[in-house]
Structures are given as structure tokens and as C-alpha cells.
Design a protein around this motif. Sequence first.
Motif, PDB file in Angstrom:
ATOM      1  N   LEU B  50      33.530  17.922  19.991  1.00 55.27           N
ATOM      2  CA  LEU B  50      34.147  18.857  19.044  1.00 55.27           C
ATOM      3  C   LEU B  50      34.736  18.095  17.858  1.00 55.27           C
ATOM      4  CD1 LEU B  50      34.722  21.795  18.472  1.00 55.27           C
ATOM      5  CD2 LEU B  50      36.900  21.573  19.673  1.00 55.27           C
ATOM      6  N   THR B  51      35.321  16.922  18.127  1.00 50.86           N
ATOM      7  CA  THR B  51      35.835  16.087  17.043  1.00 50.86           C
ATOM      8  C   THR B  51      34.722  15.783  16.042  1.00 50.86           C
ATOM      9  OG1 THR B  51      37.570  15.071  18.376  1.00 50.86           O
ATOM     10  CG2 THR B  51      36.773  13.794  16.514  1.00 50.86           C
ATOM     11  N   VAL B  52      33.541  15.417  16.576  1.00 52.24           N
ATOM     12  CA  VAL B  52      32.424  15.075  15.691  1.00 52.24           C
ATOM     13  C   VAL B  52      31.950  16.304  14.926  1.00 52.24           C
ATOM     14  CG1 VAL B  52      30.020  14.304  15.675  1.00 52.24           C
ATOM     15  CG2 VAL B  52      31.707  13.087  17.063  1.00 52.24           C
ATOM     16  N   VAL B  53      31.854  17.455  15.627  1.00 50.75           N
ATOM     17  CA  VAL B  53      31.385  18.681  14.962  1.00 50.75           C
ATOM     18  C   VAL B  53      32.351  19.073  13.841  1.00 50.75           C
ATOM     19  CG1 VAL B  53      31.076  21.161  15.288  1.00 50.75           C
ATOM     20  CG2 VAL B  53      30.093  19.552  16.927  1.00 50.75           C
ATOM     21  N   ILE B  54      33.645  19.099  14.163  1.00 51.31           N
ATOM     22  CA  ILE B  54      34.635  19.509  13.162  1.00 51.31           C
ATOM     23  C   ILE B  54      34.648  18.525  11.995  1.00 51.31           C
ATOM     24  CG2 ILE B  54      37.135  19.630  12.759  1.00 51.31           C
ATOM     25  CD1 ILE B  54      37.371  21.028  15.447  1.00 51.31           C
ATOM     26  N   SER B  55      34.583  17.226  12.316  1.00 50.58           N
ATOM     27  CA  SER B  55      34.605  16.236  11.241  1.00 50.58           C
ATOM     28  C   SER B  55      33.362  16.362  10.362  1.00 50.58           C
ATOM     29  CB  SER B  55      34.680  14.824  11.812  1.00 50.58           C
ATOM     30  OG  SER B  55      35.764  14.725  12.697  1.00 50.58           O
ATOM     31  N   SER B  56      32.200  16.621  10.986  1.00 50.25           N
ATOM     32  CA  SER B  56      30.978  16.776  10.193  1.00 50.25           C
ATOM     33  C   SER B  56      31.097  17.964   9.257  1.00 50.25           C
ATOM     34  CB  SER B  56      29.763  16.973  11.098  1.00 50.25           C
ATOM     35  OG  SER B  56      29.734  15.990  12.091  1.00 50.25           O
ATOM     36  N   GLY B  57      31.596  19.078   9.803  1.00 47.97           N
ATOM     37  CA  GLY B  57      31.799  20.253   8.956  1.00 47.97           C
ATOM     38  C   GLY B  57      32.725  19.928   7.806  1.00 47.97           C
ATOM     39  N   ALA B  58      33.804  19.205   8.118  1.00 48.55           N
ATOM     40  CA  ALA B  58      34.785  18.872   7.091  1.00 48.55           C
ATOM     41  C   ALA B  58      34.179  17.939   6.050  1.00 48.55           C
ATOM     42  CB  ALA B  58      36.012  18.228   7.731  1.00 48.55           C
ATOM     43  N   VAL B  59      33.331  16.995   6.502  1.00 49.50           N
ATOM     44  CA  VAL B  59      32.685  16.088   5.549  1.00 49.50           C
ATOM     45  C   VAL B  59      31.781  16.894   4.617  1.00 49.50           C
ATOM     46  CG1 VAL B  59      30.986  14.234   5.320  1.00 49.50           C
ATOM     47  CG2 VAL B  59      32.838  14.020   6.983  1.00 49.50           C
ATOM     48  N   VAL B 125      39.590  27.052  10.723  1.00 53.38           N
ATOM     49  CA  VAL B 125      40.600  26.843   9.671  1.00 53.38           C
ATOM     50  C   VAL B 125      40.931  25.350   9.569  1.00 53.38           C
ATOM     51  CG1 VAL B 125      43.005  27.287   9.035  1.00 53.38           C
ATOM     52  CG2 VAL B 125      41.550  29.156   9.828  1.00 53.38           C
ATOM     53  N   GLY B 126      41.029  24.692  10.725  1.00 53.51           N
ATOM     54  CA  GLY B 126      41.319  23.257  10.721  1.00 53.51           C
ATOM     55  C   GLY B 126      40.235  22.473  10.006  1.00 53.51           C
ATOM     56  N   ALA B 127      38.961  22.829  10.269  1.00 55.92           N
ATOM     57  CA  ALA B 127      37.852  22.122   9.618  1.00 55.92           C
ATOM     58  C   ALA B 127      37.870  22.357   8.111  1.00 55.92           C
ATOM     59  CB  ALA B 127      36.522  22.565  10.221  1.00 55.92           C
ATOM     60  N   ILE B 128      38.181  23.596   7.718  1.00 51.98           N
ATOM     61  CA  ILE B 128      38.247  23.892   6.283  1.00 51.98           C
ATOM     62  C   ILE B 128      39.369  23.067   5.633  1.00 51.98           C
ATOM     63  CG2 ILE B 128      38.776  25.680   4.573  1.00 51.98           C
ATOM     64  CD1 ILE B 128      37.432  27.706   6.500  1.00 51.98           C
ATOM     65  N   GLY B 129      40.534  23.085   6.286  1.00 49.98           N
ATOM     66  CA  GLY B 129      41.667  22.321   5.753  1.00 49.98           C
ATOM     67  C   GLY B 129      41.340  20.841   5.633  1.00 49.98           C
ATOM     68  N   LEU B 130      40.679  20.350   6.671  1.00 53.62           N
ATOM     69  CA  LEU B 130      40.297  18.938   6.682  1.00 53.62           C
ATOM     70  C   LEU B 130      39.278  18.655   5.569  1.00 53.62           C
ATOM     71  CD1 LEU B 130      40.960  16.505   8.454  1.00 53.62           C
ATOM     72  CD2 LEU B 130      39.119  17.179  10.000  1.00 53.62           C
ATOM     73  N   VAL B 132      38.975  20.327   2.712  1.00 53.81           N
ATOM     74  CA  VAL B 132      39.673  20.372   1.422  1.00 53.81           C
ATOM     75  C   VAL B 132      40.454  19.069   1.217  1.00 53.81           C
ATOM     76  CG1 VAL B 132      41.514  21.532   0.148  1.00 53.81           C
ATOM     77  CG2 VAL B 132      39.792  22.879   1.350  1.00 53.81           C
ATOM     78  N   PHE B 133      41.042  18.593   2.293  1.00 48.00           N
ATOM     79  CA  PHE B 133      41.774  17.321   2.245  1.00 48.00           C
ATOM     80  C   PHE B 133      40.831  16.179   1.874  1.00 48.00           C
ATOM     81  CE2 PHE B 133      42.652  13.482   4.774  1.00 48.00           C
ATOM     82  CZ  PHE B 133      43.876  13.103   4.268  1.00 48.00           C
ATOM     83  N   GLY B 134      39.714  16.073   2.618  1.00 48.34           N
ATOM     84  CA  GLY B 134      38.767  14.994   2.354  1.00 48.34           C
ATOM     85  C   GLY B 134      38.167  15.097   0.958  1.00 48.34           C
ATOM     86  N   ALA B 188      34.528   9.480   5.450  1.00 47.41           N
ATOM     87  CA  ALA B 188      34.152  10.180   6.683  1.00 47.41           C
ATOM     88  C   ALA B 188      34.969   9.644   7.855  1.00 47.41           C
ATOM     89  CB  ALA B 188      32.652  10.025   6.950  1.00 47.41           C
ATOM     90  N   VAL B 189      35.141   8.328   7.894  1.00 46.31           N
ATOM     91  CA  VAL B 189      35.946   7.719   8.961  1.00 46.31           C
ATOM     92  C   VAL B 189      37.374   8.259   8.914  1.00 46.31           C
ATOM     93  CG1 VAL B 189      37.008   5.556   9.707  1.00 46.31           C
ATOM     94  CG2 VAL B 189      34.577   5.626   9.154  1.00 46.31           C
ATOM     95  N   SER B 190      37.914   8.349   7.712  1.00 44.53           N
ATOM     96  CA  SER B 190      39.273   8.841   7.570  1.00 44.53           C
ATOM     97  C   SER B 190      39.379  10.299   8.031  1.00 44.53           C
ATOM     98  CB  SER B 190      39.728   8.630   6.132  1.00 44.53           C
ATOM     99  OG  SER B 190      40.378   9.746   5.627  1.00 44.53           O
ATOM    100  N   ILE B 191      38.346  11.099   7.745  1.00 44.98           N
ATOM    101  CA  ILE B 191      38.361  12.496   8.188  1.00 44.98           C
ATOM    102  C   ILE B 191      38.333  12.575   9.714  1.00 44.98           C
ATOM    103  CG2 ILE B 191      36.900  14.566   8.311  1.00 44.98           C
ATOM    104  CD1 ILE B 191      36.406  14.199   5.292  1.00 44.98           C
ATOM    105  N   VAL B 192      37.510  11.753  10.355  1.00 47.27           N
ATOM    106  CA  VAL B 192      37.456  11.739  11.824  1.00 47.27           C
ATOM    107  C   VAL B 192      38.845  11.456  12.392  1.00 47.27           C
ATOM    108  CG1 VAL B 192      36.581  10.493  13.834  1.00 47.27           C
ATOM    109  CG2 VAL B 192      35.032  11.065  11.956  1.00 47.27           C
TER     110      VAL B 192
END
Lengths: 256, 260
Positions: B50-59, B125-130, B132-134, B188-192
Motif C-alpha cells: 500500500l505504501t508503494v501504491v500510495i506513493s506511486s499515485g502521489a508521484v 485523500v492522503g495520496a492527493i495531499g502527498l 500536492v506536497f511532492g 520519489a524517495v522523499s514521497i515514499v
Amino acid sequence: MRRIVTLLLALVCLAACTKSAGSDALVVGTEAAFPPFESVATDGSLEGFDIDLMRAFGAHINREVTFSSRDFSALIPDLQAGRIDAIASGMSRTKERAHVVLFSRPYARVATGVLVSTQRVADAAGLEALEGDDVVIAVQRKTTGEEKAETRFPNAQIRVYDREVDAAAEVAAGRAHALVYDMVSIVNLHAQHPETTRIIDTELGIELYAVALPLGSELAPALDAFLAAETRPGGKVDELLAKWLGDAERFRATEE
Amino acid sequence: MTAQRERLVRGAVVMAIIAALAIVISLAPGEIRWALAWERRDLFLTGLGLTVVISSGAVGIGLILGVIAALFRVSRSVALDQIGRTYVEVVRGTPFLVQLYLWYWCIAQALQLHGLFGPREAAIVGAIGLGVFGGAYIAEVVRGAIESIDRGQWEAARSLGLSHAQALRHVVLPQCARRLLPPLTGEAVSIVKESSLLSIIGVAEITYHAKNLQAREYETWAAFICLAALYLVVTLPLTLLTRRMERRLAGEEALPVARL
């Protein structure tokens, strides 16, 4: 660009689909970091007193129950936001909380206790040893332990942690003098740290645990009826108290 | 120093650091119950997934926002530049934890996103926030790459009759793309890593599972050492990839100019 739009549309559809599936289940919010009331078992499922209790209630009203875990301080905001339908998380009924949520009848009574660091507090000392302004008291955010620590030890420095385990670790490590928390957890925590911690013999009052529902919830009468029937000696609640806390007599909620 | 010797020194240093960590671990009060973490390996791996999925979405979200914001910042429109600049400054000037609270407790609640996303609300929502942050950090990386292209390239393109947009699209951006890859991997590393904060709002990513293990078994050492190791499983290959790309790029940049 068109591909991006398609992708976004697909995401929205996906989200809409997830919503329609299983929207009838009763979503119970809990902080699964409070054994034996609720915690996450090795296989990832939630278990504990509150989990069994709400499952039994679900069976009683013939509704599927699902659980959703988050930080304790997030539970009431999420109930208000409609993200969860009920809170079963060893939550004490308090006047302040009753302004924003509707509490059921209580289903358990648990004393508030004090766990002290043997490094920081002398062996025979009682609560008076925690009254100085150089005393550090660890509590969990938004718990009744936090309120009681503030009232009983107004001079002490209260340090607030998001989770029980973190607050307890501070006492075990001697970075805080004491933890103010519920007695069931304190007994467990002392067993985890038998050498570095000690339980003070005095209790800081009794808490009544209840299920919290949104204000005006239609579920309240059914839940209260269920709890009224099951908190009688020999009922489901007794069975679960004996199973999870090892003593029905001591933890049974007697009032009302 | 020969390459072989350098490798030897580096290897020795890494070994020494690992040995030092082992000593620290041996200082743990009581036995570390590694078995408790091993028993939960399936949960940890699901969480890592899930960490990888969310981070990929965020990237993905971050790339879209970042490129748009960077283009705003190099555009000749003052208004667009200011939009891009405000986005970057606001996001980079506030901690992600605070942004997450705002997204989840304020924005998602105001927009009633629970009705739309149901139980997946926190993760989405977390992935979106992440993202926007990235995106704000990516915007600066992209802008830096665009500005690193020699002024002469712009001038040459313009003198050939290309408009600002055409010059950007056909001359400048293609040259940026390769230069961008290493710093983007870093983002990407920072987003993970930042995604660990999503555990606070109940997203069952890997930190969430480590916290649950700690809370139930009071086993802090095994929970968090394994957690750190699993993050490294994701981030280290990315970092190594970045280093290789940087090395290759350095070789290519050294070539005589103008391959256009």
C-alpha cells in the motif's frame, strides 16, 4: 491530456463503486492499540472486548459490522464527520464528550491508575510525590487520564502522547515520572516493565466505558436495549469481561 | 586512489556502520522478540504494497502538478508565475504533517469526500495531499532543469522563428528530460518516506502495521527496526538508480556539445 482526464474519470468511477458496495455495514471506529479492549492480532484482524461486543450487537440487530482503526484523538472528529457510525474504543463517558456525541449505557467500569517510574519516584511514595513542578507526567491525548492528571497534579508538567505505548515507554525509560491511565492497561504495562515501573496503590476515580454514537443517532435505543439486557450478571458482557479482562465482577458497569 | 581501493574503503566503512548498529541493538533492554515481526510478515508486506501504491499515485499527481507549476513559473505571464510561486512557497513552507491534517480534517470534510470515497477516503485523500506536497518540490526541480539549459539554446530557437512556447516544447524540454530523472527519483524517495505519516489518519500502510505491533506486544525494537529496513528495501534501489543515472549523465554531458 485526454488520457489524464480518462484516468481521473476512471478513478472517480472506481471510488463511486467502492461506496455502493457494503454501505449498509455498521462502521465502528476504534483505536486498535488498547489491549485487551482492542488491538490488531498477528493475522491483521482486530480483536478484543469492544470488537466482540460490537460483533454481538451487530448479530443482534442483524447488521454487518466492520471496524476501522485510527488514533484515539481522531475518533470523535471522524464520528462527527460521518466517517464512522459508532465508537467502541474503551471510551469513558464524560460530560465534555457528551456535548458532541451520544453515549450508550456504560458496559464496563475501570479505575484510573498511576504507573510510576522506579528510577524517578521513591519506593514507598504515593500520589503526593507527583505534586511538584519538576514532575513529568505522561498521558495519552484526549483520554480521561489526561484530564485527571491535569486536575490532580496542576503543578506537574503534563506531556501528551498520541499513543498509550509511547507514553508508557517514557515512564519505563525514566524520562517521565508517571503515567495516568486506565488500571487494566497499567497492570499490563507494569507486567511488561516489572523492574522499571511500579503501580501506585491509590486510584484516581472510576471511569464508565460506553459506545459513542453521533448525536441524534437512531441506533441508540436498540444499542441501549441490547446493553441493558446483556450487562445483567451472566449476560454477554459478563462473558466477554471474563474472557478479555479475566474478571466480570470487578469490571461490570453497575450504575443505571 | 584506484577504483578498487576506493571500493574497499567504502565497503569497510559500511561494514563498520553495520557493526556499530549491531552494538546499539545489543544494548536493547531485554531480548528483542524478532519472531513477533516475522509472524506479521504478511501484514508488513501488504502494508509495504500500500505504501508503494500510495506513493506511486502521489508521484503521478506530483509530476502533473510539478510540471504545470514549473511551466507557469517560466512562462512570460506574471499572473501564472505568481500562481506557481505561491503554490510552491505555501507547500514548501509548511510541514507535511500539518498539510495532512488540513487535507483530512478540513478539506476532505468540507467537500464531503467520505460520501465519494467511502472507507478508502483516508488513503485517497492522503495520496492527493502527498502528491500536492511532492508537486511543489518537483516544480522547483523542473524549473531548475529548464533554467539550466543554456541561454543560447533559447536564443537560437527564437531566431529560427519559434515562439516562446514552441522553443520550450521542441528545444528546451527535450533536453531537460534526461537531466531531470535523477532529481525526480530523489523526490520519489522523499514521497515514499513522507507517506509514513498517513498512518496517523488510519491508512493501513507499513508504518501503521509497525505501530500496531508495537502497541499490542510492546515490542518497539523489532517493530521499528524492521520498519526501517523495509523502507530501505524500497528507497535504496531508487537511490542507487539515481546515482547510476547521474554517472551516465555526467559522461554524456562531457561529450562535445550540440547533438541536436
